[in-house]
Design an enzyme around this catalytic site. Structure first.
Site, PDB file in Angstrom:
ATOM      1  N   CYS A 135      10.812   1.435  22.069  1.00 42.40           N
ATOM      2  CA  CYS A 135      11.102   2.817  21.954  1.00 42.40           C
ATOM      3  C   CYS A 135      10.397   3.334  21.411  1.00 42.40           C
ATOM      4  CB  CYS A 135      12.836   2.557  22.331  1.00 42.40           C
ATOM      5  SG  CYS A 135      13.142   3.286  19.995  1.00 42.40           S
ATOM      6  N   ARG A 140       1.308  -1.408  -0.238  1.00 41.54           N
ATOM      7  CA  ARG A 140       0.149   0.183   0.092  1.00 41.54           C
ATOM      8  C   ARG A 140       1.198   1.050   0.282  1.00 41.54           C
ATOM      9  NH1 ARG A 140      -4.398  -0.392   4.571  1.00 41.54           N
ATOM     10  NH2 ARG A 140      -4.705   1.138   3.593  1.00 41.54           N
ATOM     11  N   CYS A 174       9.003   1.953  16.423  1.00 43.97           N
ATOM     12  CA  CYS A 174       9.704   1.168  16.923  1.00 43.97           C
ATOM     13  C   CYS A 174       8.447   0.771  18.028  1.00 43.97           C
ATOM     14  CB  CYS A 174      10.712   1.189  17.521  1.00 43.97           C
ATOM     15  SG  CYS A 174      12.103   0.086  18.295  1.00 43.97           S
ATOM     16  N   LYS A 225     -20.311   7.545  -2.147  1.00 43.25           N
ATOM     17  CA  LYS A 225     -21.212   6.903  -3.352  1.00 43.25           C
ATOM     18  C   LYS A 225     -22.969   6.046  -3.297  1.00 43.25           C
ATOM     19  CE  LYS A 225     -19.238   4.648  -7.212  1.00 43.25           C
ATOM     20  NZ  LYS A 225     -18.234   4.393  -7.855  1.00 43.25           N
ATOM     21  N   HIS A 234      -6.188   6.976  11.937  1.00 42.56           N
ATOM     22  CA  HIS A 234      -5.717   6.205  12.262  1.00 42.56           C
ATOM     23  C   HIS A 234      -4.555   5.491  11.448  1.00 42.56           C
ATOM     24  CE1 HIS A 234     -10.274   4.782  11.699  1.00 42.56           C
ATOM     25  NE2 HIS A 234      -9.858   5.071  12.604  1.00 42.56           N
ATOM     26  N   ALA A 264     -17.551  11.329  -4.945  1.00 43.47           N
ATOM     27  CA  ALA A 264     -16.739  12.831  -4.162  1.00 43.47           C
ATOM     28  C   ALA A 264     -15.869  13.476  -4.836  1.00 43.47           C
ATOM     29  CB  ALA A 264     -15.193  11.973  -3.313  1.00 43.47           C
ATOM     30  N   VAL A 323      -5.499   6.651   5.908  1.00 49.60           N
ATOM     31  CA  VAL A 323      -3.481   6.410   6.393  1.00 49.60           C
ATOM     32  C   VAL A 323      -2.273   6.905   4.702  1.00 49.60           C
ATOM     33  CG1 VAL A 323      -3.824   4.615   8.179  1.00 49.60           C
ATOM     34  CG2 VAL A 323      -3.492   3.685   5.387  1.00 49.60           C
ATOM     35  N   THR A 333     -17.317   7.689   3.237  1.00 50.49           N
ATOM     36  CA  THR A 333     -17.016   6.497   4.516  1.00 50.49           C
ATOM     37  C   THR A 333     -18.263   5.573   4.685  1.00 50.49           C
ATOM     38  OG1 THR A 333     -16.815   5.722   7.163  1.00 50.49           O
ATOM     39  CG2 THR A 333     -17.877   8.018   6.557  1.00 50.49           C
ATOM     40  N   SER A 334     -17.743   4.943   4.727  1.00 52.19           N
ATOM     41  CA  SER A 334     -18.946   3.599   5.242  1.00 52.19           C
ATOM     42  C   SER A 334     -19.817   3.469   6.465  1.00 52.19           C
ATOM     43  CB  SER A 334     -19.154   2.347   4.739  1.00 52.19           C
ATOM     44  OG  SER A 334     -17.980   1.635   6.231  1.00 52.19           O
TER      45      SER A 334
END
Ligand code: APR
Length: 234
Positions: free
Chosen positions: A123, A63, A120, A204, A112, A220, A96, A178-179
């Protein structure tokens, strides 16, 4: 239905995978979407990463690579322009990808996480990382394995305190692509409504939620620009 807002009114925009669909990125729940091709429990939970970090990294690295082949569409660009005209516009995304930023949006709230950030597991090290990632990267500070800085199912989304604070002041809530099936984002429209915001959804496919004042069914890339251009700023 005509919408007008004052110069100092807070506008809360929530986007989901549908805003990036016309740029060529898969959504999750449309037919052929990511969750048709992968099991959430194999690639998008802390347990999946524990069990098979190679597969999880393969899913996110793929992705990440796709980001280089896509560009923001008119919906991303219209939002960025609207933000410039109306600075009290807050862009909260479940996505994202980095298409809002590449369209010129600023202060994007990635609840998200982001494909372009890695962190990491051992840390506090994290970094913005645009280059491709092969295999499982290791932390140069402590040697532990790095993970995508993406919020997995069962983890707490980022920036929720700031988001709830904004919702309490929101005058106009706009949900795009968004659903409305994943919480806590799915509840944002109702929270805004409880604070007397006007609520609009652009999607949609029809979604049914009694707290939506106006539902605009369509793509959109067409409908976002059209709706934003019709908002009267008093
Ligand atoms: N224009 C507008 N809406 C669109 C378009 C488009 N071109 N293409 C698809 N859509 C709509 C679909 O009809 C669907 O309702 O976008 C919505 C996408 O829904 P999902 O695939 O469920 O994506 P999203 O709502 O962002 O998922 C929320 O679930 O899996 C988790 O973390 C993941 O952030 C994601 C969260």
């Amino acid at each position: 239905m005509k919408f007008s807002i004052g110069r100092n009114d807070t506008v809360f925009i929530l986007t989901g995978a549908g805003i990036s669909a016309e740029s060529g990125l898969s959504t999750f729940r449309d037919s052929g979407g990511l969750w048709d091709r992968y099991r959430i429990e194999d690639v998008a939970t802390p347990e999946a990463f524990q069990k098979n970090p190679e597969l999880v990294w393969e899913f996110y690295s793929k992705r990440r690579k796709e980001l280089k082949d896509v560009s923001p569409n008119r919906a991303h660009l219209s939002l960025a322009n609207f933000q410039k005209k109306h600075p009290k516009t807050y862009l909260i995304t479940q996505n994202v990808d980095n298409l809002h930023e590449r369209a010129g949006s600023t202060n994007v709230i990635h609840m998200h996480g982001s494909l372009t950030r890695i962190r990491c597991t051992g840390c506090n090290y994290f970094e913005e990382h645009l280059e491709d990632i092969e295999g499982i990267p290791k932390c140069k500070e402590c040697g532990n394995i790095l993970r995508p800085d993406v919020v997995w199912f069962g983890e707490i989304p980022y920036f929720l305190n700031q988001i709830y604070e904004l919702l309490s002041k929101t005058k106009l809530f706009i949900g795009i692509g968004t659903s409305g099936q994943v919480y806590p984002a799915a509840a944002f429209v109702s929270i805004a409504k409880s604070f007397k915001a006007k609520t609009v959804f652009i999607n949609k496919e029809r979604i049914y939620n009694e707290d939506i004042d106006l539902f605009i069914e369509g793509n959109a890339s067409i409908e976002v620009e059209k709706f934003l251009s019709e908002i009267e700023v008093l």
